[in-house]
Design a protein around this motif. Structure first.
Motif, mmCIF file in Angstrom:
data_model
loop_
_atom_site.group_PDB
_atom_site.id
_atom_site.type_symbol
_atom_site.label_atom_id
_atom_site.label_comp_id
_atom_site.label_asym_id
_atom_site.label_seq_id
_atom_site.Cartn_x
_atom_site.Cartn_y
_atom_site.Cartn_z
ATOM 1 N N GLU A 80 0.790 -1.326 0.006
ATOM 2 C CA GLU A 80 -0.068 0.102 -0.107
ATOM 3 C C GLU A 80 0.871 1.175 0.084
ATOM 4 O OE1 GLU A 80 -3.379 2.171 2.939
ATOM 5 O OE2 GLU A 80 -2.731 0.213 3.373
ATOM 6 N N LEU A 81 1.950 1.207 0.670
ATOM 7 C CA LEU A 81 2.698 2.657 0.873
ATOM 8 C C LEU A 81 3.494 2.744 -0.223
ATOM 9 C CD1 LEU A 81 3.855 2.439 4.787
ATOM 10 C CD2 LEU A 81 2.061 3.818 3.647
ATOM 11 N N LEU A 82 3.976 1.579 -0.796
ATOM 12 C CA LEU A 82 4.741 1.694 -1.937
ATOM 13 C C LEU A 82 4.088 2.286 -3.436
ATOM 14 C CD1 LEU A 82 7.248 -1.483 -2.232
ATOM 15 C CD2 LEU A 82 7.927 0.928 -1.441
ATOM 16 N N ASP A 83 2.625 1.786 -3.388
ATOM 17 C CA ASP A 83 1.821 2.142 -4.353
ATOM 18 C C ASP A 83 1.469 3.912 -4.251
ATOM 19 O OD1 ASP A 83 -0.144 1.747 -6.442
ATOM 20 O OD2 ASP A 83 -1.652 2.272 -4.944
ATOM 21 N N LEU A 84 1.263 4.279 -2.923
ATOM 22 C CA LEU A 84 1.232 5.515 -2.831
ATOM 23 C C LEU A 84 2.278 6.563 -2.931
ATOM 24 C CD1 LEU A 84 -0.716 5.506 0.808
ATOM 25 C CD2 LEU A 84 -1.619 6.061 -1.419
ATOM 26 N N ALA A 85 3.572 5.733 -2.683
ATOM 27 C CA ALA A 85 4.663 6.662 -2.957
ATOM 28 C C ALA A 85 5.127 6.850 -4.687
ATOM 29 C CB ALA A 85 6.015 6.006 -2.581
ATOM 30 N N LYS A 87 2.679 6.926 -6.873
ATOM 31 C CA LYS A 87 1.703 8.081 -7.116
ATOM 32 C C LYS A 87 2.301 9.419 -6.697
ATOM 33 C CE LYS A 87 -2.421 5.099 -6.939
ATOM 34 N NZ LYS A 87 -3.799 4.670 -6.315
ATOM 35 N N ASP A 88 2.692 9.606 -5.463
ATOM 36 C CA ASP A 88 3.410 10.873 -5.235
ATOM 37 C C ASP A 88 4.621 11.237 -6.309
ATOM 38 O OD1 ASP A 88 1.709 10.938 -3.265
ATOM 39 O OD2 ASP A 88 3.306 10.038 -1.633
ATOM 40 N N ALA A 91 2.980 12.466 -9.328
ATOM 41 C CA ALA A 91 2.562 13.775 -9.275
ATOM 42 C C ALA A 91 3.418 14.895 -9.419
ATOM 43 C CB ALA A 91 1.743 13.824 -8.082
ATOM 44 N N ARG A 92 4.850 14.484 -8.922
ATOM 45 C CA ARG A 92 5.858 15.696 -8.973
ATOM 46 C C ARG A 92 6.885 15.292 -10.237
ATOM 47 N NH1 ARG A 92 10.408 13.899 -5.623
ATOM 48 N NH2 ARG A 92 11.032 12.251 -7.270
ATOM 49 N N LYS A 93 6.649 14.682 -11.051
ATOM 50 C CA LYS A 93 7.333 14.287 -12.259
ATOM 51 C C LYS A 93 7.782 15.713 -13.099
ATOM 52 C CE LYS A 93 7.697 11.583 -16.410
ATOM 53 N NZ LYS A 93 7.003 10.405 -17.341
ATOM 54 N N GLY A 221 17.733 15.901 -1.079
ATOM 55 C CA GLY A 221 17.431 16.707 -2.072
ATOM 56 C C GLY A 221 15.865 16.649 -2.349
ATOM 57 N N VAL A 222 15.326 17.394 -3.060
ATOM 58 C CA VAL A 222 13.848 17.720 -3.150
ATOM 59 C C VAL A 222 13.590 16.474 -4.198
ATOM 60 C CG1 VAL A 222 14.100 19.067 -5.423
ATOM 61 C CG2 VAL A 222 11.988 19.125 -4.201
ATOM 62 N N ASP A 223 14.197 15.753 -4.962
ATOM 63 C CA ASP A 223 13.963 14.878 -5.784
ATOM 64 C C ASP A 223 13.838 13.443 -4.988
ATOM 65 O OD1 ASP A 223 16.610 15.503 -5.640
ATOM 66 O OD2 ASP A 223 17.199 13.909 -6.960
ATOM 67 N N GLU A 224 14.609 13.611 -3.763
ATOM 68 C CA GLU A 224 14.517 12.372 -2.810
ATOM 69 C C GLU A 224 13.385 12.300 -1.939
ATOM 70 O OE1 GLU A 224 19.359 11.412 -2.879
ATOM 71 O OE2 GLU A 224 18.394 12.715 -1.397
ATOM 72 N N MET A 225 12.606 13.335 -1.949
ATOM 73 C CA MET A 225 11.337 13.598 -0.890
ATOM 74 C C MET A 225 10.016 13.446 -1.790
ATOM 75 S SD MET A 225 10.562 13.740 2.237
ATOM 76 C CE MET A 225 12.199 14.175 3.229
ATOM 77 N N LEU A 226 9.315 12.549 -1.450
ATOM 78 C CA LEU A 226 7.907 12.420 -1.949
ATOM 79 C C LEU A 226 7.021 12.832 -1.023
ATOM 80 C CD1 LEU A 226 8.418 8.637 -3.790
ATOM 81 C CD2 LEU A 226 8.895 11.041 -4.397
#
Length: 397
Positions: A80-85, A87-88, A91-93, A221-226
């Protein structure tokens, strides 16, 4: 748990006269409600009634809750958490692409876009973005990390000689920790400051290194934070996922220190989950990942979330903040830790990250230089290249 023996007040320890017996004295203790164990010196240890609930809650507050948890239930949580990650991350692609494009426009990797394509065409890049980033970092580090250390004391409430002395001792200790004991703190801070203008937002994680008994700083980094799309700011986000890349040796050390539960994980293979901005940063540094992954790099998703885990944690009251570490390759839960203080009835989340925004905007992500003057940087580079190409072509005859 054994109750500690009661210590008499000092004014009563030296009395020669026997104390009067009171209700609840040792002579009146119900033997069925208390367990009495004789000691070799003629004394006794009295253990009052212990129930099964106390035995279940007798583990240390900061123990890994995933150690004895049901494996099937852990798999459900991880999926569940990996699926949400995922999607997050999707969203910020676009933001990750903007960060990567800004790094390219610096020209540090010799692949800045734009300009003519004929042989001998100029590849010069206007240093606008790099100059602004270095200038910002140089000004900020001077203010944030002076030679004597960044910590300053401030006393709230009544100021007296004792409180001032205590504050000075704390300030001196913390400055020594950050300048001498934790020498990597300044290096991580400088990395963060150079990237704040480029990424718009960066993060600094502070933790405690149990093995070396000192603070530990990590630039994230901002790319490492979802962060979820619905989050209006970083601190109020219901879920924050830190994508951490660790080596095989780091993983073994965390198993040895019992930070992670010991599970048989498959080989991580080649790192394929790196972001576009991370790849561009590696090109700027002149690094290239080999095809063997000799260091055993693997991605661990550290999810800081508020969820209901009463199935695993009997000491929680409904939904509560937890830190859940998941191996991305296998989907195995490595650890689950409570993320609030034991005596905090409100279960307020402990914050391990500090956000460093450049220009705050409406959402959870701030704006950086590529968003504000990225077009001007591209135009300056294009004009400079056109000018040099024109001079080159005119000089060919």
């Amino acid at each position: 748990m054994a109750r500690k023996p009661t210590k008499l007040p000092l004014e009563l320890e030296d009395q020669d006269e026997p104390l009067e017996e009171t209700e609840g004295s040792v002579e009146e203790i119900d033997e069925e409600a208390a367990e009495v164990e004789d000691t070799e010196d003629g004394g006794a240890i009295i253990r009052y009634g212990e129930d099964d609930e106390e035995e279940e809650g007798s583990t240390d507050w900061w123990d890994n809750l995933a150690t004895d948890a049901n494996a099937t239930a852990l798999k459900v949580i991880a999926a569940e958490l990996l699926d949400l990650a995922a999607k997050d991350k999707e969203a910020r692609k676009r933001r990750d692409e903007q960060y990567e494009e800004g790094l390219r426009r610096t020209g540090l990797a010799n692949d800045a876009p734009g300009g003519a394509q004929f042989e001998g065409a100029s590849k010069v890049v206007h240093p606008m973005l790099v100059e602004a980033s270095v200038d910002f970092a140089a000004r900020a580090i001077k203010e944030l990390f002076p030679p004597n250390g960044p910590v300053r004391d401030s006393i709230e409430g009544t100021v007296n000689e004792q409180s001032v002395a205590k504050a000075k001792r704390k300030t001196k200790l913390m400055n020594w920790q950050l300048t001498r004991q934790c020498r990597d703190f300044r290096a991580e801070l400088e990395q963060l400051l150079t990237q704040v203008p480029m990424g718009g937002t960066q993060y600094l994680k502070m933790s405690w290194d149990e093995k070396r008994n000192r603070p530990e700083a990590l630039f994230v980094g901002v790319d490492e934070m979802l962060i979820p799309f619905a989050a209006t700011n970083f601190y109020a986000a219901q879920r924050r996922t830190h994508v951490e890349w660790i080596t095989a040796e780091t993983y073994r050390q965390r198993i040895k220190s019992q930070r992670y539960r010991d599970v048989d994980l498959p080989s991580p293979g080649m790192p394929t989950d790196m972001t576009a901005s991370e790849k561009q940063s590696s090109k700027i540094e002149g690094r290239e990942q080999s095809s063997y992954n000799e260091d055993g790099l693997r991605a661990v998703y550290n999810v800081y979330t508020t969820t209901d885990l009463t199935e695993f944690d009997k000491r929680a009251d409904g939904a509560a903040p937890y830190i859940i570490a998941i191996d991305h390759t296998s989907g195995e839960v490595l650890s689950i830790y409570r993320n609030w203080e034991e005596d905090d009835e409100s279960q307020s989340e402990l914050n391990h990250f500090s956000e460093w925004p450049f220009v705050p905007w409406r959402g959870a992500y701030a704006l950086g230089l590529p968003h504000m003057i990225g077009g001007l940087s591209a135009a300056s580079t294009g004009a400079l290249r056109a000018l040099l190409d024109s001079a080159h072509i005119n000089n060919i005859p």
